[in-house]
Design an enzyme around this catalytic site. Structure first.
Site, PDB file in Angstrom:
ATOM      1  N   TYR A  52       0.838  -1.201   0.000  1.00 12.45           N
ATOM      2  CA  TYR A  52       0.000   0.000   0.000  1.00 12.45           C
ATOM      3  C   TYR A  52       0.872   1.250   0.000  1.00 12.45           C
ATOM      4  CZ  TYR A  52      -3.080   3.729   1.449  1.00 12.45           C
ATOM      5  OH  TYR A  52      -3.748   4.926   1.501  1.00 12.45           O
ATOM      6  N   ARG A 193      -5.007   1.194  -7.962  1.00  9.64           N
ATOM      7  CA  ARG A 193      -3.830   0.733  -7.221  1.00  9.64           C
ATOM      8  C   ARG A 193      -3.831  -0.801  -7.221  1.00  9.64           C
ATOM      9  NH1 ARG A 193      -4.577   5.328  -2.455  1.00  9.64           N
ATOM     10  NH2 ARG A 193      -4.769   7.062  -3.934  1.00  9.64           N
ATOM     11  N   LYS A 274      -3.115  21.065  -2.784  1.00 10.63           N
ATOM     12  CA  LYS A 274      -2.221  19.956  -3.127  1.00 10.63           C
ATOM     13  C   LYS A 274      -2.806  19.119  -4.262  1.00 10.63           C
ATOM     14  CE  LYS A 274      -0.138  15.822  -0.955  1.00 10.63           C
ATOM     15  NZ  LYS A 274      -0.810  14.785  -1.766  1.00 10.63           N
ATOM     16  N   HIS A 298       0.060  12.927  -6.428  1.00 13.83           N
ATOM     17  CA  HIS A 298      -0.380  12.000  -5.385  1.00 13.83           C
ATOM     18  C   HIS A 298       0.582  10.811  -5.267  1.00 13.83           C
ATOM     19  CE1 HIS A 298      -4.174  11.821  -2.954  1.00 13.83           C
ATOM     20  NE2 HIS A 298      -3.666  10.645  -2.626  1.00 13.83           N
ATOM     21  N   ARG A 301      -0.140   7.742  -7.399  1.00 13.93           N
ATOM     22  CA  ARG A 301      -1.147   6.793  -6.921  1.00 13.93           C
ATOM     23  C   ARG A 301      -2.535   7.042  -7.506  1.00 13.93           C
ATOM     24  NH1 ARG A 301       0.462   4.267  -2.321  1.00 13.93           N
ATOM     25  NH2 ARG A 301      -1.539   4.362  -1.249  1.00 13.93           N
ATOM     26  N   ASP A 329       6.114  17.478  -4.226  1.00 15.93           N
ATOM     27  CA  ASP A 329       6.354  16.177  -3.620  1.00 15.93           C
ATOM     28  C   ASP A 329       6.489  15.162  -4.749  1.00 15.93           C
ATOM     29  OD1 ASP A 329       3.801  15.388  -4.500  1.00 15.93           O
ATOM     30  OD2 ASP A 329       2.866  15.595  -2.549  1.00 15.93           O
ATOM     31  N   GLY A 352       6.421  11.554   1.648  1.00 13.63           N
ATOM     32  CA  GLY A 352       5.428  10.608   2.123  1.00 13.63           C
ATOM     33  C   GLY A 352       6.033   9.237   2.310  1.00 13.63           C
ATOM     34  N   ARG A 353       6.394   8.586   1.189  1.00 17.70           N
ATOM     35  CA  ARG A 353       6.950   7.235   1.279  1.00 17.70           C
ATOM     36  C   ARG A 353       8.237   7.192   2.105  1.00 17.70           C
ATOM     37  NH1 ARG A 353       4.955   7.275  -4.021  1.00 17.70           N
ATOM     38  NH2 ARG A 353       3.572   5.532  -4.565  1.00 17.70           N
TER      39      ARG A 353
END
Length: 403
Positions: A52, A193, A274, A298, A301, A329, A352-353
């Site tokens: 995920y 996804r 965003k 995103h 994603r 990002d 994020g990741r």
């Protein structure tokens, strides 16, 4: 006497490293890059939660292209410049931060590691950078504020079909003292996804035969997950379906610029939009009162083959200038990526990741390690470019090799 002298000399030359008994401390301390943390995270997290985080939409073209965009540059460093007192200090939306990166909003965070947003917001506060709580976060608005009372907290909003529920969240964030609101505009419907589909991922995770056998070598994750509080959300309580079903049920595909206007009117603090992926939309968001826009797809994603923020950055900067701050990002895996973005005109960056890899690898300890790695890499890159501060960076220091 001679043998004792040689032994003494040998002791000075050889240092025996003390063993690290904690397996968590051991895997985190051995990580020297974000990719090292990713490898550690994969070993100790079941496939569903890991994929995920790690996965993207459809063929995952966008996320791979975003990472390559940072790799396909050549730095053009200056020489013979005093870099003895290099600093990463910066200002974002009128507030001072220790470095030009913040923690982006991530959903279902306690599914990756039971410490979740408590680890993220605590680490961000300690490092002097902003933290963003997602609408789909798994710690309440109030508990994040309580956990990091001296931190700079932002709340990310997905506009719901039920506007009253959205208004309630906005009011809760304001009451809890959040510095700003981040409106996400690129999630009208859920992206495809496919890793989640193949894994049968639901929230909370479903214990099928496949997930059970995948989890056997990762007992610590399951023990923490099953013995901690149930997985509830910052904004809606529990949910027993897939991620895509949740998004398609809650989020409003009819959202327009009139909704952005409405949010600007009712939210008195800083407003970030965003998910901007075009120059003309960046201009329009600035006209509608956005204090900052985040060039973002995103994390790859949502729409595969979407524009890459890092490549879009110079064009947007040229068009909107200082009318609104420009943040980016997606694809950031090294401190040099952040320095390159700053040199090309980004006011700020978000991860994020990279944050979640650290979280999965070691909870708060792993998040601290993520931020330490990026901080070290940024400082080193800045100095090797012949810059003493972020203000010394300039577009001529970065050359695109292949877009």
């Amino acid at each position: 006497m001679k043998s004792k002298s040689k032994l003494a000399n040998l002791k000075q030359l050889v240092r025996i490293r003390k063993p690290i008994l904690s397996s968590k401390k051991r895997r985190v301390s051995r990580a020297n890059t974000i990719y090292d943390l990713r490898a550690a995270a994969k070993k100790c997290t079941p496939r569903g939660p890991f994929d995920y985080t790690d996965g993207a939409a459809d063929q995952e073209i966008t996320i791979n292209k975003a990472r390559r965009s940072f790799e396909n540059i050549e730095f053009q460093p200056h020489i013979l410049r005093d870099v003895s007192s290099a600093t990463l200090a910066t200002t974002m939306l009128g507030k001072q931060y220790s470095m030009p990166v913040g923690i982006a909003p991530t959903g279902f965070t306690r599914m990756m590691n039971s410490e979740g947003e408590i680890a993220g917001s605590g680490a961000a506060s300690a490092f002097g950078i902003p933290f963003t709580l997602s609408t789909m976060g798994t710690t309440s608005i109030e508990n994040v504020a309580k956990n990091a009372p001296n931190g700079s907290n932002y709340f990310q909003l997905y506009l719901w079909r039920d506007r009253d529920r959205s208004l309630e969240l906005i009011q809760r964030a304001e009451k809890a003292g959040y510095d700003g609101l981040v409106l996400t505009v690129d999630a009208q419907v859920a992206g495809a996804r496919l890793r989640d589909v193949r894994n049968g991922l639901t929230v909370p995770p479903t214990l099928t035969a496949a997930t059970f056998f995948n989890a056997l070598p990762r007992p610590n994750w399951w023990w923490n997950f099953l013995t901690k509080e149930p997985l509830d959300f910052a904004s809606l309580g529990s949910w027993n379906g897939t991620v895509a079903q949740l998004m398609d049920t809650m989020f409003d595909p009819s959202m327009t610029y009139e909704d952005l206007k409405w949010i600007r009117e009712i939210w008195p603090k800083k407003l970030i939009v965003k998910g901007v992926q075009r120059v003309d939309d960046a201009v329009k968001c600035a006209e509608y009162g956005a204090d900052a826009i985040v060039l973002s797809n995103h994390g790859g994603r949502q729409l595969d083959r979407a524009p890459v923020p890092f490549l879009l950055l110079p064009e947007v900067k040229k068009e909107i200038g200082n009318k609104s701050e420009i943040h980016i990002d997606t694809g950031i895996m090294h401190g040099a990526d952040i320095i390159a973005a700053k040199a090309l005109g980004a006011d700020f960056t978000w991860i994020g990741r990279a944050y979640l890899y650290g979280l999965m690898a070691g909870g708060r300890l792993g998040v601290d390690r993520t931020l330490t790695i990026l901080q070290t890499q940024m400082t080193r890159t800045l100095r090797l470019l012949g810059a003493n501060s972020l203000d010394d960076l300039e577009p001529s220091m970065v050359k695109y090799l292949d877009k």
